[in-house]
Design a protein around this motif. Sequence first.
Motif, short mmCIF file in Angstrom:
data_model
loop_
_atom_site.label_atom_id
_atom_site.label_comp_id
_atom_site.label_asym_id
_atom_site.label_seq_id
_atom_site.Cartn_x
_atom_site.Cartn_y
_atom_site.Cartn_z
N GLN A 154 14.64 -24.06 38.59
CA GLN A 154 16.03 -23.74 38.92
C GLN A 154 16.21 -22.23 38.96
O GLN A 154 15.75 -21.52 38.07
N GLN A 155 16.87 -21.72 39.98
CA GLN A 155 17.18 -20.30 40.11
C GLN A 155 18.68 -20.12 39.91
O GLN A 155 19.45 -20.13 40.86
N LEU A 156 19.12 -19.99 38.67
CA LEU A 156 20.55 -19.89 38.36
C LEU A 156 20.99 -18.44 38.31
O LEU A 156 20.28 -17.58 37.80
N ARG A 157 22.17 -18.18 38.85
CA ARG A 157 22.78 -16.86 38.83
C ARG A 157 24.07 -16.94 38.02
O ARG A 157 24.93 -17.77 38.30
N VAL A 158 24.19 -16.05 37.05
CA VAL A 158 25.37 -16.02 36.19
C VAL A 158 26.15 -14.76 36.53
O VAL A 158 25.61 -13.65 36.50
N LYS A 159 27.43 -14.93 36.88
CA LYS A 159 28.24 -13.76 37.24
C LYS A 159 29.68 -13.98 36.80
O LYS A 159 30.10 -15.09 36.47
N LEU A 160 30.43 -12.88 36.80
CA LEU A 160 31.83 -12.90 36.43
C LEU A 160 32.67 -13.02 37.69
O LEU A 160 32.37 -12.40 38.70
N TRP A 199 16.43 -22.63 27.21
CA TRP A 199 16.27 -24.01 27.64
C TRP A 199 15.27 -24.14 28.79
O TRP A 199 15.06 -25.22 29.31
N GLY A 200 14.68 -23.02 29.23
CA GLY A 200 13.63 -23.06 30.24
C GLY A 200 14.09 -22.79 31.67
O GLY A 200 13.30 -22.90 32.59
N TYR A 201 15.36 -22.44 31.86
CA TYR A 201 15.86 -22.13 33.21
C TYR A 201 15.53 -20.68 33.57
O TYR A 201 15.41 -19.83 32.68
N LYS A 202 15.41 -20.41 34.86
CA LYS A 202 15.29 -19.03 35.33
C LYS A 202 16.72 -18.57 35.64
O LYS A 202 17.34 -19.04 36.56
N ALA A 203 17.22 -17.67 34.81
CA ALA A 203 18.60 -17.22 34.97
C ALA A 203 18.65 -15.72 34.97
O ALA A 203 17.90 -15.05 34.27
N LYS A 204 19.53 -15.19 35.81
CA LYS A 204 19.75 -13.74 35.83
C LYS A 204 21.20 -13.43 36.10
O LYS A 204 21.95 -14.26 36.55
N TYR A 264 31.25 -14.93 29.15
CA TYR A 264 30.14 -15.34 28.30
C TYR A 264 28.80 -15.11 28.99
O TYR A 264 27.84 -15.82 28.74
N ARG A 265 28.72 -14.11 29.85
CA ARG A 265 27.51 -13.91 30.67
C ARG A 265 26.25 -13.74 29.83
O ARG A 265 25.25 -14.44 30.07
N GLU A 266 26.25 -12.83 28.87
CA GLU A 266 25.04 -12.57 28.09
C GLU A 266 24.61 -13.81 27.30
O GLU A 266 23.43 -14.15 27.26
N LYS A 267 25.57 -14.46 26.65
CA LYS A 267 25.24 -15.65 25.86
C LYS A 267 24.68 -16.76 26.74
O LYS A 267 23.70 -17.41 26.38
N ILE A 268 25.30 -16.99 27.90
CA ILE A 268 24.86 -18.08 28.79
C ILE A 268 23.47 -17.81 29.33
O ILE A 268 22.63 -18.70 29.37
N VAL A 269 23.20 -16.57 29.73
CA VAL A 269 21.86 -16.24 30.23
C VAL A 269 20.82 -16.48 29.13
O VAL A 269 19.75 -17.04 29.38
N ILE A 317 28.31 -19.96 37.01
CA ILE A 317 26.88 -20.24 37.07
C ILE A 317 26.65 -20.95 38.39
O ILE A 317 27.19 -22.03 38.63
N ASP A 318 25.85 -20.34 39.26
CA ASP A 318 25.66 -20.81 40.62
C ASP A 318 24.18 -21.03 40.89
O ASP A 318 23.33 -20.42 40.25
N GLY A 319 23.87 -21.90 41.84
CA GLY A 319 22.49 -22.10 42.27
C GLY A 319 21.84 -23.35 41.73
O GLY A 319 20.63 -23.53 41.90
#
Length: 109
Positions: free
Chosen positions: A36-42, A104-109, A93-98, A55-57
């Motif tokens: 999974q390529q997840l992107r976390v943004k405000l 949990w093994g996701y690829k998040a940025k 909650y960007r930092e905490k969620i990433v 959280i998108d992607g």
Amino acid sequence: MSKKKGSGGIVYSTNPQFTPDNDEPEETDTLGNAHQQLRVKLDTKKRAGKVVTLIDGFVGKTDDLEELGKKLKTKCGAGGSAKDGQILIQGDYREKIVKWLQEWGYKAK
């Protein structure tokens, strides 16, 4: 004045080889966490200035998306929703969620 009633999306054809187009996208199988390529943004668009973590992607079934959204909302102690391949968490909650997603093994940025 009378209102016209639509056909409700029903198409009739006398052609025996006719197959109607399905406009509904098929649900794909959920990819593994590592793929999974997840992107976390405000985000603040169309929210009257309120801050939302987006959280998108996510690629997969709606049930799995809602389950991940529920886990994140519980961890953050905040409200939100999960739909259309996106998870919305109310607040910043960007930092905490990433951090949690990476644990949990996701690829998040």
